[in-house]
Enzyme design. Structure first.
Site, PDB file in Angstrom:
ATOM      1  N   ASP A   1      10.290  -1.443  -4.102  1.00  0.00           N
ATOM      2  CA  ASP A   1       8.828  -1.749  -3.986  1.00  0.00           C
ATOM      3  C   ASP A   1       8.384  -0.973  -2.582  1.00  0.00           C
ATOM      4  O   ASP A   1       9.518  -0.571  -1.796  1.00  0.00           O
ATOM      5  CB  ASP A   1       8.578  -3.130  -3.740  1.00  0.00           C
ATOM      6  CG  ASP A   1       6.980  -3.587  -4.156  1.00  0.00           C
ATOM      7  OD1 ASP A   1       6.186  -2.808  -4.112  1.00  0.00           O
ATOM      8  OD2 ASP A   1       6.867  -4.809  -4.277  1.00  0.00           O
TER       9      ASP A   1
HETATM   10  C1  BGC Z   1       3.231  -4.203  -4.542  1.00  0.00           C
HETATM   11  C2  BGC Z   1       3.580  -3.651  -5.722  1.00  0.00           C
HETATM   12  C3  BGC Z   1       2.979  -2.387  -5.992  1.00  0.00           C
HETATM   13  C4  BGC Z   1       3.221  -1.359  -4.798  1.00  0.00           C
HETATM   14  C5  BGC Z   1       2.410  -0.170  -4.803  1.00  0.00           C
HETATM   15  C6  BGC Z   1       3.402  -3.320  -3.380  1.00  0.00           C
HETATM   16  O1  BGC Z   1       3.034  -3.828  -2.288  1.00  0.00           O
HETATM   17  O2  BGC Z   1       4.247  -5.397  -4.543  1.00  0.00           O
HETATM   18  O3  BGC Z   1       3.415  -4.245  -7.024  1.00  0.00           O
HETATM   19  O4  BGC Z   1       3.240  -1.543  -7.234  1.00  0.00           O
HETATM   20  O5  BGC Z   1       2.698  -2.213  -3.613  1.00  0.00           O
HETATM   21  O6  BGC Z   1       1.161  -0.299  -4.606  1.00  0.00           O
END
Ligand code: BGC
Length: 678
Positions: A244
């Site tokens: 993530d």
């Molecule tokens: C979120 C993800 C997301 C990623 C990219 C993170 O903060 O938890 O779900 O895909 O950011 O935006």
């Protein structure tokens, strides 16, 4: 080794040969990459891309959010279809719609030139207070699994990689970057793993996103047991893992490599050139380990066609009438009619003269604005039909829309939440379980002026309703319904569409009834959050403790009625390899066409360890005309009767009696049958 190839020479290299086997192409390219290039491929750049290796013609692999539509830029220059929130799509209980959603959103991903969608998010809805509840599907592992598999298959049908997230036990936003989810093996096996596992084994998911949080003491991105042992070795995952965004912050370079983290996003930190080099030189990880991580990434690059002639790839399409119609269909089928006392709904357009339309969410626009728009799940639609616009359009020249409930035949209050911080939003959990106080006041005052008041909730998670629910005859949960929400709501209120959505999550009467809320250590926790409820998540808890929920799992009313009869089970006894057929006749006994979600639960009557009184093991959504009957058939095998035995560390099925419960919701069981496992 570090040869710079001419274009024509590049084309003649084995990995560019489309007639070669996928694995041979991958091995050929892998063998040509220098160690430095492998390090380079291990982390991203500019938020959404991998770094190209120009020497070998390896282009940037591009990935975008998210679960409700593709968002190629943060400013909204590029518009895309805004589909209903995940909880709304899940509430359709329709895997075909999930497949169609996956396919359509992937067409949009293709059209903007990307290769992976950062979706679906399939974390279990453990608490109604999770700020991202609207982005997830269900509290139930079986329903979660069926819908996740369909979504992944739909996305990947367009040669676009799905990225199943957030692996795993990322069930709250409070302290999400550091919290340690302490969860038992049995709960992992029975509740948290199944949907993730099924996306690997039934849909061959090409990518998994690791969670921010720790699971039993170790961060998701460096969790050897979760990644290498379980995901890769046990489940047979052939895709690659991506962190993530910045989830590697508190991890260690070599631990991540060894655990099997292929790609660090959004930029190089733990996987910077320097960190990788030092760590490798200090022999903290091996060449085989980095090769394995890169091999997985390359394989998906080939699968999405990164090395193929663009002409041969699906073209994709964006903002098409078909996608917009699908967004509306999902919104319509996901709307849940929670309460309809006296049959106030549907409204008859011929009889109503004046409708008062009030409430803070009547003009609500849900898409757009990444900062106050729910976080990473936001995208920017070319248009959006608000609830008021939807009603205006429906009522045009027929019904007058006013604002004063005291002179209206009917009042519709658009209440609910929004994506502001502290509500249904990423990065923080909800601050309150109930509606904002001014809305409760509005509902109370309005019902004094007009008893024909309908509350339509625009929200993405269960809400407390105890202090006002008895005052209103009809309540509709319309969720965040995407760009066509207004039309979908008007269609349901006026009966052009018969509601068929069912709750995928229990709505508790009060928060303390909810399984994660028995103590502060189980929610929100501190450094650690203890999943003390174990497997008793959602209705498993309410059933076991005999707590009356406000609206149970699986609940949702219709404008017609269905009768359930003739339950037949083709064998009384199930043996090891048997498949049992359970059939039931469903008749639409009302006056209009409608859809019903027929639910099958099993109950283990005698068990050596505690099991929930009910577990969903099958469901079918059927559409019936007035008077029509259909026989619905379910198949069960021993896996459907089994549980995870923490003492033996394995799934077991015990001999003895089971009940088969068929119902219209988890608390509206219409038929009961018996089965014995011997
Ligand atoms: C979120 C993800 C997301 C990623 C990219 C993170 O903060 O938890 O779900 O895909 O950011 O935006």
């Amino acid at each position: 080794m570090n040869v710079k190839y001419s274009d024509s020479k590049l084309q003649s290299l084995p990995f560019m040969n489309v007639n070669l086997d996928l694995d041979e192409r991958v091995e050929d390219l892998l063998s040509r990459l220098t160690l430095a290039e492998k390090f380079k491929l291990s982390s991203g750049k500019l938020m959404w891309h991998t770094k190209p290796i120009r020497r070998l013609g390896v282009k940037s692999f591009t990935m975008y959010d998210g679960p409700h539509g593709v968002r190629p830029d943060a400013m909204g220059e590029i518009k895309s279809t805004y589909f209903p929130s995940v909880i709304c799509r899940a509430s359709t209980w329709d895997s075909k719609l999930s497949y169609e959603f996956g396919k359509s959103v992937a067409e949009e991903v293709r059209e903007v030139g990307a290769h992976m969608l950062l979706a679906p998010g399939i974390n279990i809805q453990r608490t109604p207070m999770n700020g991202r509840t609207f982005e997830y599907q269900s509290e139930d592992p079986y329903l979660n699994k069926v819908l996740a598999v369909a979504t992944v298959k739909g996305i990947q049908s367009q040669k676009v990689a799905a990225c199943v997230k957030h692996y795993i036990c990322n069930n709250q936003e409070t302290n999400r970057l550091t919290v340690n989810s302490e969860v038992s093996e049995r709960a992992l096996q029975e509740i948290y793993y199944p949907a993730f596992k099924a996306t690997v084994q039934e849909a061959d998911a090409w990518s998994f996103m690791t969670c921010y949080n720790k699971v039993n003491g170790i961060y998701g991105s460096e969790n050897y047991n979760l990644l290498r042992e379980i995901l890769m070795k046990k489940w047979g995952f052939r895709g690659f893992t991506v962190s993530d965004w910045n989830a590697t912050a508190y991890t260690n370079t070599a631990e991540c490599v060894k655990a099997g983290l292929s790609l660090e996003m959004p930029t190089a930190k733990k996987y910077s050139k320097k960190n990788m080099k030092n760590s490798f030189n200090e022999k903290k990880f091996t060449i085989d380990e980095i090769n394995e991580n890169i091999r997985r990434l390359l394989r998906v690059m080939f699968l999405v066609g990164l090395f193929d002639d663009e002409e041969t790839l699906p073209k994709g399409s964006r903002n098409t009438p078909e996608h917009q119609e699908l967004a509306r269909n999902i919104a319509e089928d996901g709307i849940v009619l929670l309460k309809n006392k006296g049959g106030l709904l549907p409204l008859n357009i011929e009889n109503v003269k004046k409708i008062a339309v009030i409430g803070p969410n009547k003009n609500f626009r849900l898409g757009g604005d990444i900062l106050s728009g729910g976080g990473s799940s936001v995208n920017y639609p070319p248009y959006e039909i608000t609830p008021l616009e939807g009603l205006r359009d429906k009522c045009k020249n027929k019904v007058e829309i006013i604002e004063d409930p005291s002179i209206a035949d009917i009042t519709v209050i658009f209440a609910g939440l929004n994506h502001n911080h502290g509500m249904d939003s990423e990065g923080e959990d909800k601050e309150e379980f109930g509606l904002p106080l001014e809305q409760v006041k509005l509902i109370k005052e309005t019902t004094q002026k007009n008893s024909n008041t309908i509350v339509v909730l625009i929200s993405g998670s269960p809400i407390e309703m105890e202090d006002w629910i008895e005052l209103v005859p009809s309540v509709v949960e319309a969720w965040y319904g995407g760009m066509e929400a207004g039309t979908a709501i008007a269609n349901v209120l006026f009966g052009d569409v018969n509601p068929s959505g069912k709750l995928t999550m229990t709505f508790p009467r009060k928060l303390s009834d909810s399984p994660a809320h028995s103590s502060k250590r189980s929610y929100p926790g501190n450094d650690k959050v203890f999943y003390d409820e174990g497997i008793f998540v959602g209705y498993r808890h309410f059933d076991t403790k005999n707590i009356d929920p406000l609206f149970p799992f699986g609940h949702g009313l219709s404008y017609t009625n269905f009768t359930y009869e003739n339950l037949t089970i083709n064998k009384e006894k199930m043996r090891e390899d048997d498949t049992i057929k359970v059939s039931v006749g469903i008749t639409n006994t009302g006056k209009i066409m409608g859809k019903e979600v027929v639910q099958l639960y099993i109950q283990d009557v005698e068990s050596s360890i505690e099991r929930p009184p009910k577990e969903l093991k099958g469901f079918k959504k059927i559409s019936l005309k007035s008077g029509q009957m259909e026989t619905v058939v379910f198949e069960l095998n021993k896996d459907d009767l089994s549980f995870y035995n923490p003492i033996e560390n394995s799934w077991v099925v015990e001999k003895g009696k089971f009940k088969i419960l068929i119902g219209s919701s988890s608390r509206d069981i219409r038929l009961e049958g018996k089965l014995e496992y011997s």
